[in-house]
Design a protein around this motif. Structure first.
Motif, mmCIF file in Angstrom:
data_model
loop_
_atom_site.group_PDB
_atom_site.id
_atom_site.type_symbol
_atom_site.label_atom_id
_atom_site.label_comp_id
_atom_site.label_asym_id
_atom_site.label_seq_id
_atom_site.Cartn_x
_atom_site.Cartn_y
_atom_site.Cartn_z
ATOM 1 N N GLU B 55 0.728 -1.677 0.315
ATOM 2 C CA GLU B 55 0.023 0.314 0.002
ATOM 3 C C GLU B 55 1.170 1.491 0.261
ATOM 4 O O GLU B 55 1.605 0.969 0.656
ATOM 5 C CB GLU B 55 -0.829 0.142 0.805
ATOM 6 N N ALA B 56 0.401 2.784 -0.964
ATOM 7 C CA ALA B 56 1.237 3.619 -0.818
ATOM 8 C C ALA B 56 0.357 4.866 -0.260
ATOM 9 O O ALA B 56 -0.657 4.496 -0.173
ATOM 10 C CB ALA B 56 1.460 3.906 -2.500
ATOM 11 N N ASP B 57 1.167 5.429 0.303
ATOM 12 C CA ASP B 57 1.010 6.441 1.476
ATOM 13 C C ASP B 57 1.518 8.196 1.045
ATOM 14 O O ASP B 57 2.868 7.205 1.599
ATOM 15 C CB ASP B 57 0.820 5.713 3.249
ATOM 16 N N LYS B 58 1.011 8.342 0.979
ATOM 17 C CA LYS B 58 1.802 9.340 0.485
ATOM 18 C C LYS B 58 1.978 10.726 1.274
ATOM 19 O O LYS B 58 0.747 10.679 1.712
ATOM 20 C CB LYS B 58 1.182 10.827 -0.652
ATOM 21 N N GLN B 59 3.189 11.400 1.940
ATOM 22 C CA GLN B 59 3.580 11.794 3.239
ATOM 23 C C GLN B 59 4.002 12.594 2.096
ATOM 24 O O GLN B 59 5.467 13.155 2.854
ATOM 25 C CB GLN B 59 4.086 10.677 4.825
ATOM 26 N N GLY B 60 3.004 14.087 2.064
ATOM 27 C CA GLY B 60 4.527 15.052 1.832
ATOM 28 C C GLY B 60 4.760 14.831 0.910
ATOM 29 O O GLY B 60 3.772 14.782 -0.243
ATOM 30 N N ARG B 61 6.227 15.506 0.270
ATOM 31 C CA ARG B 61 6.377 14.603 -1.350
ATOM 32 C C ARG B 61 7.193 13.709 -1.871
ATOM 33 O O ARG B 61 7.585 12.702 -2.100
ATOM 34 C CB ARG B 61 7.561 15.518 -1.569
ATOM 35 N N THR B 62 6.889 12.417 0.081
ATOM 36 C CA THR B 62 7.496 10.812 -0.067
ATOM 37 C C THR B 62 6.047 10.140 0.032
ATOM 38 O O THR B 62 5.224 10.267 0.693
ATOM 39 C CB THR B 62 8.038 10.742 1.208
ATOM 40 N N ILE B 63 6.663 9.105 -0.953
ATOM 41 C CA ILE B 63 5.548 8.473 -0.602
ATOM 42 C C ILE B 63 6.134 7.019 0.185
ATOM 43 O O ILE B 63 7.537 6.650 0.065
ATOM 44 C CB ILE B 63 5.416 7.209 -2.408
ATOM 45 N N ILE B 64 5.295 6.420 0.816
ATOM 46 C CA ILE B 64 5.531 5.705 2.252
ATOM 47 C C ILE B 64 5.004 3.984 1.508
ATOM 48 O O ILE B 64 4.189 4.071 1.614
ATOM 49 C CB ILE B 64 5.163 5.813 3.235
ATOM 50 N N TYR B 65 5.760 3.230 1.086
ATOM 51 C CA TYR B 65 5.164 1.551 0.866
ATOM 52 C C TYR B 65 4.905 0.576 2.573
ATOM 53 O O TYR B 65 5.854 0.754 3.281
ATOM 54 C CB TYR B 65 6.105 1.282 0.227
ATOM 55 N N ARG B 66 4.052 0.171 2.192
ATOM 56 C CA ARG B 66 3.684 -0.416 3.777
ATOM 57 C C ARG B 66 3.180 -1.753 3.490
ATOM 58 O O ARG B 66 2.053 -1.674 2.336
ATOM 59 C CB ARG B 66 2.812 -0.573 4.882
ATOM 60 N N LEU B 67 3.556 -3.000 3.956
ATOM 61 C CA LEU B 67 3.339 -3.574 3.262
ATOM 62 C C LEU B 67 1.863 -4.920 3.730
ATOM 63 O O LEU B 67 1.301 -4.085 4.538
ATOM 64 C CB LEU B 67 3.312 -5.347 4.313
ATOM 65 N N LYS B 68 0.970 -5.169 2.967
ATOM 66 C CA LYS B 68 -0.790 -5.880 2.691
ATOM 67 C C LYS B 68 -0.630 -6.528 2.708
ATOM 68 O O LYS B 68 -1.434 -7.170 0.932
ATOM 69 C CB LYS B 68 -0.790 -4.743 1.420
ATOM 70 N N MET B 69 0.191 -7.759 3.063
ATOM 71 C CA MET B 69 0.103 -9.375 2.445
ATOM 72 C C MET B 69 -1.073 -10.529 3.150
ATOM 73 O O MET B 69 -0.970 -10.080 4.316
ATOM 74 C CB MET B 69 0.980 -10.265 2.037
ATOM 75 N N SER B 70 -1.444 -11.108 2.686
ATOM 76 C CA SER B 70 -2.584 -11.683 3.279
ATOM 77 C C SER B 70 -1.564 -12.985 4.291
ATOM 78 O O SER B 70 -0.168 -12.802 3.670
ATOM 79 C CB SER B 70 -3.492 -12.352 2.845
ATOM 80 N N VAL B 71 -1.963 -14.047 4.546
ATOM 81 C CA VAL B 71 -1.133 -15.039 5.286
ATOM 82 C C VAL B 71 -0.482 -16.122 4.465
ATOM 83 O O VAL B 71 0.463 -16.473 3.989
ATOM 84 C CB VAL B 71 -1.788 -16.258 6.787
ATOM 85 N N LEU B 72 -1.553 -16.680 3.804
ATOM 86 C CA LEU B 72 -1.272 -16.801 2.182
ATOM 87 C C LEU B 72 -0.465 -16.143 1.207
ATOM 88 O O LEU B 72 0.335 -17.438 0.793
ATOM 89 C CB LEU B 72 -2.681 -17.570 1.982
ATOM 90 N N GLU B 73 -0.550 -15.701 0.906
ATOM 91 C CA GLU B 73 0.239 -14.440 0.162
ATOM 92 C C GLU B 73 1.846 -14.752 0.924
ATOM 93 O O GLU B 73 2.718 -14.355 -0.264
ATOM 94 C CB GLU B 73 -0.334 -13.086 -0.110
ATOM 95 N N GLU B 74 1.986 -14.374 1.586
ATOM 96 C CA GLU B 74 2.931 -14.713 2.337
ATOM 97 C C GLU B 74 3.664 -16.041 2.569
ATOM 98 O O GLU B 74 4.739 -16.336 2.183
ATOM 99 C CB GLU B 74 2.841 -13.962 4.200
#
Lengths: 138, 107
Positions: B55-74
């Motif tokens: 998941e991408a989260d724009k904070q000002g001029r920076t894009i922060i990426y965070r994991l968004k996976m289910s257990v099956l996907e992991e």
């Protein structure tokens, strides 16, 4: 170009959860009414245990993904992510622990073993969250 | 599910997901771990976002990426990493974002 995969909306997820709950209750009522004439009580309990376990498994698998938006309210994103993943994995393993005794274990053993394994998973999550809170206060 | 398999087929994207397992990171922090151009990394991020794995989260001029996976996907990520799955597929990256190495010069 691959089409973007969209997560279901919160409304869709709520409707889906209600449908699943209705299915479980409906199945439990139907099988209880048919028991013991057509289906033995043991088979009824086993089937209901397996079905319930699969629904817990379904929601536990998606927990880490669907709770992702809540990470924005966490003060420590790394810790929040770790706890969310730990919770999801613990509940998936717990739900598998709930299903397997109903499939393979003798009935009297499954009656206590299945809930015990799921409860252990829930307790593990609670302890982990408690340890994190204690660590943050230190 | 096919978008997830395609996303996991690339070793660069798998490494991005493993880095994000540690903590959410900015696009710049992630790019430091790879020797590819920024447009190529952006394309990889787009594939992962499209597969709903990050998941991408724009904070000002920076894009922060965070994991968004289910257990099956992991679990699938773990299998793909363990067995070194790599599928040569034309859809694994957009054509205009692939870094083509310079052709070797003849004698």
């Amino acid at each position: 170009m691959m089409p973007a995969k969209q997560s279901p909306s919160p409304r869709t997820m709520r409707i889906r959860a209600l449908v699943h709950a209705a299915l479980i209750i409906g199945l439990a009522v139907a099988m209880t009414l048919r028991s013991p004439d057509y289906v033995s009580r043991e088979t009824t309990n086993r089937i209901l245990g397996i079905v319930t376990g699969f629904f817990v498994l379904y929601y536990a698998n998606a927990a880490s993904k669907t709770l992702a938006p809540l990470s924005r309210i966490a003060c420590d994103p790394a810790t929040e992510q770790m706890l969310r993943r730990f919770m999801a994995w613990a509940l998936v393993l717990g739900s598998l622990g709930y299903i397997l005794p109903w499939v393979f274990a003798p009935f009297k053993t499954a009656m206590w073993l299945a809930p015990a394994l799921l409860a252990t998973a829930l307790l593990t999550v609670g302890i982990r969250i408690g340890m994190r809170k204690r660590g943050s206060r230190a | 599910m096919s978008t997830v398999f395609k996303a996991l087929a690339d070793p660069t994207r798998r490494k991005v997901l493993q880095l994000l397992r540690q903590r959410p990171m900015s696009a710049g922090e992630l790019s430091e771990h790879f020797e590819v151009s920024k447009p190529t990394m952006s394309a990889h991020f787009a594939v992962l976002v499209g597969a709903d794995l990050i998941e991408a989260d724009k904070q000002g001029r920076t894009i922060i990426y965070r994991l968004k996976m289910s257990v099956l996907e992991e679990t699938l990520l773990g299998f793909a990493q363990t067995f070194g799955l790599q599928i040569a597929h034309p859809d694994s990256l957009p054509d205009d974002s692939v870094d083509h190495p310079a052709p070797a010069e003849g004698p």
